[in-house]
Design a protein around this motif. Structure first.
Motif, mmCIF file in Angstrom:
data_model
loop_
_atom_site.group_PDB
_atom_site.id
_atom_site.type_symbol
_atom_site.label_atom_id
_atom_site.label_comp_id
_atom_site.label_asym_id
_atom_site.label_seq_id
_atom_site.Cartn_x
_atom_site.Cartn_y
_atom_site.Cartn_z
ATOM 1 N N GLU A 1 6.373 59.444 69.399
ATOM 2 C CA GLU A 1 7.343 59.024 68.041
ATOM 3 C C GLU A 1 6.411 58.813 66.873
ATOM 4 O OE1 GLU A 1 10.458 58.824 67.440
ATOM 5 O OE2 GLU A 1 10.930 59.494 69.595
ATOM 6 N N PRO A 2 5.366 57.791 66.859
ATOM 7 C CA PRO A 2 4.445 57.713 66.008
ATOM 8 C C PRO A 2 3.517 59.156 65.524
ATOM 9 C CG PRO A 2 3.532 56.481 67.823
ATOM 10 C CD PRO A 2 4.842 57.198 68.133
ATOM 11 N N PRO A 3 3.358 59.002 64.368
ATOM 12 C CA PRO A 3 3.504 58.214 63.196
ATOM 13 C C PRO A 3 4.783 58.745 62.388
ATOM 14 C CG PRO A 3 1.906 59.849 62.575
ATOM 15 C CD PRO A 3 2.232 60.160 63.982
ATOM 16 N N ASP A 4 5.204 58.016 61.505
ATOM 17 C CA ASP A 4 6.219 58.439 60.747
ATOM 18 C C ASP A 4 5.960 59.312 59.643
ATOM 19 O OD1 ASP A 4 8.783 58.741 59.393
ATOM 20 O OD2 ASP A 4 8.704 56.659 58.852
ATOM 21 N N LEU A 5 5.940 60.781 60.052
ATOM 22 C CA LEU A 5 5.585 61.804 59.241
ATOM 23 C C LEU A 5 6.721 61.924 57.853
ATOM 24 C CD1 LEU A 5 3.972 64.518 61.483
ATOM 25 C CD2 LEU A 5 2.912 62.730 60.002
ATOM 26 N N GLY A 6 7.907 61.492 58.362
ATOM 27 C CA GLY A 6 8.876 61.603 57.058
ATOM 28 C C GLY A 6 8.552 60.685 56.002
ATOM 29 N N ASN A 7 7.873 59.893 56.258
ATOM 30 C CA ASN A 7 7.295 58.703 55.415
ATOM 31 C C ASN A 7 6.156 59.481 54.598
ATOM 32 O OD1 ASN A 7 6.941 56.543 53.632
ATOM 33 N ND2 ASN A 7 5.324 55.951 55.038
ATOM 34 N N VAL A 8 5.226 60.373 55.253
ATOM 35 C CA VAL A 8 4.301 61.145 54.622
ATOM 36 C C VAL A 8 5.054 62.292 53.733
ATOM 37 C CG1 VAL A 8 2.281 62.744 54.834
ATOM 38 C CG2 VAL A 8 2.592 60.680 56.298
ATOM 39 N N ARG A 9 6.067 62.879 54.191
ATOM 40 C CA ARG A 9 6.515 63.953 53.570
ATOM 41 C C ARG A 9 7.344 63.453 52.064
ATOM 42 N NH1 ARG A 9 8.132 69.158 55.091
ATOM 43 N NH2 ARG A 9 7.602 68.634 57.343
ATOM 44 N N GLY A 10 8.008 62.254 52.329
ATOM 45 C CA GLY A 10 8.626 61.616 51.435
ATOM 46 C C GLY A 10 7.528 61.201 50.207
ATOM 47 N N ARG A 11 6.503 60.739 50.348
ATOM 48 C CA ARG A 11 5.305 60.152 49.471
ATOM 49 C C ARG A 11 5.002 61.311 48.818
ATOM 50 N NH1 ARG A 11 0.955 57.275 53.104
ATOM 51 N NH2 ARG A 11 -0.387 57.427 50.940
ATOM 52 N N LEU A 12 4.544 62.453 49.463
ATOM 53 C CA LEU A 12 4.075 63.701 48.801
ATOM 54 C C LEU A 12 5.060 64.393 47.978
ATOM 55 C CD1 LEU A 12 1.973 65.207 51.591
ATOM 56 C CD2 LEU A 12 1.349 64.311 49.477
ATOM 57 N N GLU A 13 6.380 64.435 48.289
ATOM 58 C CA GLU A 13 7.449 65.102 47.380
ATOM 59 C C GLU A 13 7.574 63.898 46.418
ATOM 60 O OE1 GLU A 13 10.802 65.450 50.057
ATOM 61 O OE2 GLU A 13 10.002 67.224 51.175
ATOM 62 N N ARG A 14 7.261 62.648 46.309
ATOM 63 C CA ARG A 14 7.645 61.906 45.007
ATOM 64 C C ARG A 14 6.446 62.133 44.111
ATOM 65 N NH1 ARG A 14 9.585 58.492 49.140
ATOM 66 N NH2 ARG A 14 7.643 57.243 49.205
#
Length: 354
Positions: A119-132
């Motif tokens: 499960e870890p890490p939360d790569l969705g958070n990584v993708r969201g940070r970069l897309e922003r």
């Protein structure tokens, strides 16, 4: 059916490009546009990994490691492809245990492939940070890799904080004499060792990436971000090293306290045994004294019994008793009684019965 392709996107200029609905479509779109493919896989099967390997010409050794999993953190370069293994972690509140994951990252000139085995890490958070932050994402695969490093290291922080709380609790249990503390210390010690295995290689891996800044023309903004990740990593590894030292000391103190408690118990048992032996000795002495008194009483009873027997015989009121009419009968009876008493007295005296 379990979904293994979590995200499958093409980015052009730091922004999402054409939508791809399959890996094959991603491969076609990447050839048609000058962009970045970011493929996120979660526990993929061997066929999916082999498909990605064929398309991006991944080295077979790195592919074998990804299929087998259970790798230690490392960073290896195969030609133009960098293969990175990370061990993210999270603290599970329900069980009070640290759960370790495994993340494999392939970065090439125009692609990033992430393979998660937990499960870890939360790569969705990584993708969201970069897309922003399109300007950062436009820096290419290095931006994705460095942000993943940053996310993994950031997720170590709450784990380290909870481990600190657990170690503080163990210290309290240690001096409260909790019998379960030994097992808890060993459990924490094992988790801290796993944390060391996950974090210690990061410093060398990040140093290696830093040495390649000039060769691979890494942007200054990415260099600053990676140096920030390095600083966080050093702080995390120092704390984890301190945890191991604390737990080693706790094991030593626990062994000393257990030994002291055992010594106290043995001393108490010895004192109780000595007290019991003293009671037995007193009882034995009293019994011996009582036996001696009984012996004396029995001896005197025997002495007095002899003249009593003679007197009893001569006190019989029969007419035909030869001794009744002896002139010396009475003196003889007295002499016999005295003589028997003296003889018995001397016998008992010689045997220490009086």
């Amino acid at each position: 059916m379990r979904l293994t392709v979590i995200n499958n996107s093409i980015y052009v200029g730091g922004r999402r490009g054409p939508v791809a609905h399959s890996l094959d479509e991603t491969y076609d779109l990447l050839q048609k546009c000058d962009g970045l493919a970011w493929i996120g896989l979660y526990r993929p099967d061997e066929a999916e990994i082999k498909s990605v390997a064929r398309e991006f010409n991944l080295h077979h050794l790195a592919v074998d490691d990804t299929v087998a999993a259970h790798q230690r953190p490392k960073s290896e370069r195969y030609g133009d492809v960098l293969f990175t293994v990370l061990r993210p972690a999270r603290y599970v509140e329900e069980t009070g245990r640290v759960e370790f994951g495994e993340l494999h990252v392939f970065t090439g000139a125009n692609f990033v492939v992430t393979v998660r085995h937990a499960e870890p890490p939360d790569l969705g958070n990584v993708r969201g940070r970069l897309e922003r932050n399109p300007d950062l994402l436009a820096q290419g695969p290095e931006a994705v890799l460095y942000t993943i490093f940053d996310q993994v290291v950031d997720e170590y922080a709450p784990v380290v904080a909870r481990l600190q709380v657990d170690i503080d609790q163990v210290e309290n249990q240690l001096f409260d004499g909790d019998p379960a503390v030994s097992r808890r210390i060993y459990e924490l010690f094992r988790e801290v060792i796993e944390m060391q295995r996950a974090t210690q290689p990061l410093e060398g891996m990040l140093d290696g990436l830093s040495r390649g800044f000039d060769k691979y023309k890494v942007a200054e903004e990415l260099r600053r971000r990676l140096r920030d990740v390095q600083d966080h990593t050093v702080r995390i590894t120092e704390k984890v090293d301190g945890f191991r030292l604390l737990l080693q000391n706790a094991l030593t103190v626990n062994g000393t306290l257990v030994g002291q408690r055992q010594n106290d118990e043995m001393r108490n048992l010895t004192e109780a045994s000595l007290a019991q032996n003293e009671e037995v000795r007193k009882i034995s002495e009293a019994s011996l004294e009582q036996s001696e008194e009984v012996k004396k009483i029995s001896s005197w009873a025997a002495i007095f019994f002899a003249p009593s027997l003679v007197a009893a015989v001569y006190g019989m009121n029969f007419d035909h008793m030869p001794e009744l009419h002896w002139v010396v009968g009475y003196p003889l009876a007295l002499v016999l009684m005295v003589l028997s008493s003296v003889v018995l007295y001397r016998v008992f005296k010689r045997r220490n019965r009086l």
